[in-house]
Design a protein around this motif. Structure first.
Motif, PDB file in Angstrom:
ATOM      1  N   SER A 281       0.837  -1.203   0.000  1.00  0.00           N
ATOM      2  CA  SER A 281       0.000   0.000   0.000  1.00  0.00           C
ATOM      3  C   SER A 281       0.873   1.254   0.000  1.00  0.00           C
ATOM      4  O   SER A 281       1.912   1.283   0.656  1.00  0.00           O
ATOM      5  CB  SER A 281      -0.914   0.000   1.225  1.00  0.00           C
ATOM      6  N   THR A 310      -3.332   6.778  -4.917  1.00  0.00           N
ATOM      7  CA  THR A 310      -3.308   5.926  -3.723  1.00  0.00           C
ATOM      8  C   THR A 310      -3.438   4.465  -4.129  1.00  0.00           C
ATOM      9  O   THR A 310      -4.173   4.150  -5.068  1.00  0.00           O
ATOM     10  CB  THR A 310      -4.474   6.274  -2.794  1.00  0.00           C
ATOM     11  N   LEU A 312      -3.934   0.434  -2.539  1.00  0.00           N
ATOM     12  CA  LEU A 312      -4.175  -0.500  -1.434  1.00  0.00           C
ATOM     13  C   LEU A 312      -4.048  -1.906  -1.981  1.00  0.00           C
ATOM     14  O   LEU A 312      -4.514  -2.176  -3.089  1.00  0.00           O
ATOM     15  CB  LEU A 312      -5.597  -0.338  -0.898  1.00  0.00           C
ATOM     16  N   LYS A 313      -3.427  -2.768  -1.212  1.00  0.00           N
ATOM     17  CA  LYS A 313      -3.324  -4.160  -1.662  1.00  0.00           C
ATOM     18  C   LYS A 313      -4.089  -5.047  -0.678  1.00  0.00           C
ATOM     19  O   LYS A 313      -3.543  -5.460   0.340  1.00  0.00           O
ATOM     20  CB  LYS A 313      -1.853  -4.591  -1.715  1.00  0.00           C
ATOM     21  N   PRO A 314      -5.377  -5.324  -0.952  1.00  0.00           N
ATOM     22  CA  PRO A 314      -6.127  -6.180  -0.019  1.00  0.00           C
ATOM     23  C   PRO A 314      -5.571  -7.600   0.038  1.00  0.00           C
ATOM     24  O   PRO A 314      -5.492  -8.193   1.092  1.00  0.00           O
ATOM     25  CB  PRO A 314      -7.542  -6.179  -0.584  1.00  0.00           C
ATOM     26  N   LEU A 320      -6.186  -1.860  -5.279  1.00  0.00           N
ATOM     27  CA  LEU A 320      -7.264  -0.910  -5.474  1.00  0.00           C
ATOM     28  C   LEU A 320      -6.622   0.469  -5.459  1.00  0.00           C
ATOM     29  O   LEU A 320      -5.907   0.799  -4.511  1.00  0.00           O
ATOM     30  CB  LEU A 320      -8.278  -1.018  -4.343  1.00  0.00           C
TER      31      LEU A 320
END
Lengths: 384, 352
Positions: A281, A310, A312-314, A320
């Protein structure tokens, strides 16, 4: 036959974009994974292995495969290289572009092949300190032709250069390359790339100097313009980029560039930051200003842009992201534009990337209002 | 013997002692049979139902049977107590000696200690360790259990007894405790200020025609959130007060244009999110309720009617946050549920 193949490969090339948000994986410098220290272009062996083992998902591999085995198959055509001198890559990127999705009146869909290319890097020396890199690609001509380029072909090269690194921390690169300026984000329609003219068709011939140590990374680019263009259009100039590593995992920096041809002088400055939130992230931001002065005085403008991206790596392989962009075409005007883009990037297995981008563009004017415009993109990226 | 019997009180004590011990032995023998038959519930039942439990607690065999049964039934804390009792009963002197040496920081000559004693310590250590691994919440008792485990881990390490297994259990317990800490819920307050913008479709109509107008608002939304969160997820309530201006124009038909129209609003949103990185980068959903007041100028009330819908609207939001220490950057991208229009916001804030 082998010599012919080598010759073909040497003249082949491709343009692959870099992913500066991988600072969230602990890679603040593009040089970790790319032969070109400023990012883009051919991945080195380490970059291929990182892409396969850290970036792409692992759920499609047999359960008996560990990361070591995945990395083993990350080389060109799924094999580890048998010699140390030549590295190749074949790359395809295309997307479906839907303008104003959902609108029965204005929806328009088109498929665009951004690139289909091959490239080769020859490297020599005990530290691979001598490199020759080149790419050639099938790239459909842009809807608006590149100014000053006669008989623009679908087959062209966006990158070829010679490189020499006398020390691990210092290198010189000469040839056709992207200009060294700002954060080299993958989105070539980003205002931060379009305004300073550092987007997908803005490569230039020149010499770039690269410096990297634990605390700093920088580049100086002296360029003559794209020599394939008519001489009066060639943007000659220089750019400088400096980034400082903060807290070992973050970067802050600044860029400055001045270039000119017979009609236009372009000066661009920017500040940038890339913050790692670990585990893939990250947040990166660039704020810049571009001054354009024409010899006839007709297009003298100062523009301002900002980009916040930005990530995000779930889960592994899935990102995302959000692009928030600001554009003020003329700092004297009250009008400005904001572009908001949530997106999903999915790398189901090494060498494969799917991406969905939604762009909402909103114009702000103190007196009038216009409806938002929308872009939806489904992108496929495959490399061997 | 004759002198003993001649003392009637002593004779009574002896008689009662024999009576109780014979009863106890019967009970203990039963427990032994249950252990052999692996009927562990029956062992515990036999112990509980025996009216002379206090006496049984001094019988090392009975204590051992209950400890084994408890361990096999998964009642590890109970097993720990009984193994500890067994240690006092069988190896009380050793226990005191070892404790003294540990307190004084003296070297324990473990090779001189009987192996059965070390096994006894091992049983105590594993029982409390297994008990901790069954815990689902971290509280003061759990902290005490961890201290006990550490104490016995140190003693067994001094004995150089089954060190690999000790390392393994210690590591499992540490991992479990960390997991419990991460699952621990807490209430968190945050304050923030956002740049916010939203667009709405408005209708202007007259008796002859109607036209679509588009209204674009921009401003600041300042507020806070209250969340109930652990390391993995968060449930929260979020509210901010919006203030800004908007401009409105006709898309087609009737020509209408107005700029700088003030707008005030209150956005209230319950939501939930997941933390996806070590530094607690976060992604989630909100269902905002947005109440706003904006007076649009009506060109001629006798001819035109401006309909800008209800003051209260509902949205669905995709929400994400990137913290840097106590500060954060967050974004929200929302769709109005009654129209194909969008609200977005981004801003910075801090955790209190």
């Amino acid at each position: 036959m082998k010599k012919l193949l080598l010759l073909i490969l040497l003249t082949l090339s491709f343009k692959v974009f870099s992913y500066p948000h991988y600072i969230g994986h602990g890679y603040p410098s593009c040089f970790n994974c790319h032969f070109n220290p400023f990012g883009g272009g051919t991945l080195n062996d380490y970059g291929r292995a990182v892409g396969a083992t850290a970036m792409a998902a692992d759920h499609l591999y047999p359960s008996s495969w560990d990361n070591e085995k995945v990395a083993y198959h990350s080389g060109f055509l799924f094999r580890p290289p048998k010699q140390k001198y030549l590295r190749n890559q074949i790359n395809y990127r295309g997307f479906t572009l839907i303008r104003n999705p959902g609108s029965s009146e204005t929806e328009k869909t088109q498929w665009i092949t951004m690139q289909l290319d091959g490239r080769a890097v020859l490297k020599f020396g005990d530290r691979d300190q001598y490199i020759m890199s080149g790419s050639i690609s099938y790239t459909p001509r842009p809807s608006s032709p590149t100014p000053g380029v006669k008989d623009e072909s679908d087959i062209r090269s966006r990158e070829y250069y010679l490189g020499y690194r006398p020390t691990p921390s210092f290198g010189i690169y000469a040839g056709l390359m992207d200009k060294v300026f700002g954060i080299r984000v993958v989105e070539h329609i980003a205002y931060s790339r379009m305004l300073p003219q550092v987007t997908q068709n803005d490569q230039t011939h020149g010499v770039a100097f690269h410096y990297l140590n634990h605390g700093w990374e920088g580049g100086l680019h002296l360029f003559l313009g794209n020599l394939n263009q008519e001489e009066d259009l060639q943007m000659k100039g220089a750019s400088l980029l400096l980034e400082k590593t903060i807290g070992e995992i973050h970067r802050v920096g600044a860029s400055v560039m001045r270039s000119e041809n017979e009609y236009l002088t372009l000066t661009a400055v920017s500040g940038q930051a890339r913050v790692s939130l670990k585990d893939g992230s990250s947040v990166q931001a660039e704020l810049g200003q571009v001054m354009k002065q024409s010899t006839n005085g007709l297009v003298d403008t100062t523009s301002r842009y900002a980009l916040i991206q930005t990530y995000l790596k779930p889960v592994r392989g899935l990102y995302l992201l959000t692009n928030i962009e600001y554009l003020k075409n003329d700092t004297q005007s009250d009008e400005y534009t904001m572009r908001w883009g949530p997106a999903l990037q999915y790398l189901p297995i090494q060498r494969t990337e799917f991406r969905v981008d939604l762009y909402n563009t909103r114009n702000f004017n103190p007196k009038t209002s216009v409806k938002d415009t929308w872009l939806l993109m489904f992108q496929t990226h495959i490399w061997l | 013997m004759a002198s003993h019997v001649s003392n009637p009180y002593l004779a009574l004590v002896l008689f009662l002692g024999l009576l109780f011990s014979s009863k106890s032995f019967a009970s203990v023998a039963k427990m032994g049979q249950f252990i052999k038959a692996k009927n562990y519930n029956a062992v515990v039942r036999e112990f509980r139902n025996d009216p002379r439990k206090k006496l049984l607690l001094n019988d090392s065999r009975a204590v051992m049977y209950v400890a084994i049964a408890s361990e096999n039934l998964g009642a590890y804390k109970q097993a720990y107590y009984f193994y500890l009792r067994l240690l006092f009963l069988k190896y009380g002197n050793y226990y005191r000696m070892i404790q003294k040496k540990l307190d004084a920081g003296d070297f324990i000559e473990s090779e001189k200690l009987p192996n059965a004693l070390k096994v006894q310590y091992w049983k105590i250590y594993t029982s409390i360790g297994k008990h901790i691994l069954t815990l689902e919440k971290l509280n003061a008792n759990a902290q005490k259990d961890v201290e006990i485990l550490k104490k016995f881990s140190v003693i067994l390490t001094e004995f150089a007894f089954r060190e690999d297994l000790i390392e393994k259990l210690d590591s499992s317990v540490d991992k479990h405790i960390t997991e419990l800490k991460l699952k621990k819920n807490e209430f968190v307050w945050r304050l923030y200020a956002d740049i916010i913008s939203w667009q709405r479709e408005v209708t202007i109509s007259s008796s002859l025609s109607s036209a679509e107008l588009v209204l674009t608002n921009q401003g600041i939304c300042a507020g806070g959130s209250f969340s109930f969160e652990n390391h993995y997820r968060s449930y929260f309530l979020d509210a901010c007060f919006a203030y800004g201006t908007g401009s409105i124009s006709s898309v087609s038909g009737i020509n209408y244009e107005q700029g700088g129209v003030p707008v005030m609003g209150l956005k209230f949103a319950p939501g939930m999110s997941f933390f996806v990185s070590e530094d607690k980068a976060e992604i989630g959903f909100k269902v905002p309720f947005f109440y706003n007041i904006q007076e649009l100028e009506n060109p001629d009330t006798s001819v035109y009617i401006i309909d800008n819908g209800s003051d209260l609207s509902y949205l669905l939001s995709l929400y994400s946050r990137w913290p840097v220490k106590n500060f954060f950057f967050h974004t929200e991208f929302s769709k109005f549920l009654d129209q194909d229009t969008i609200m977005w916001s981004f801003g910075v804030g801090m955790k209190l």
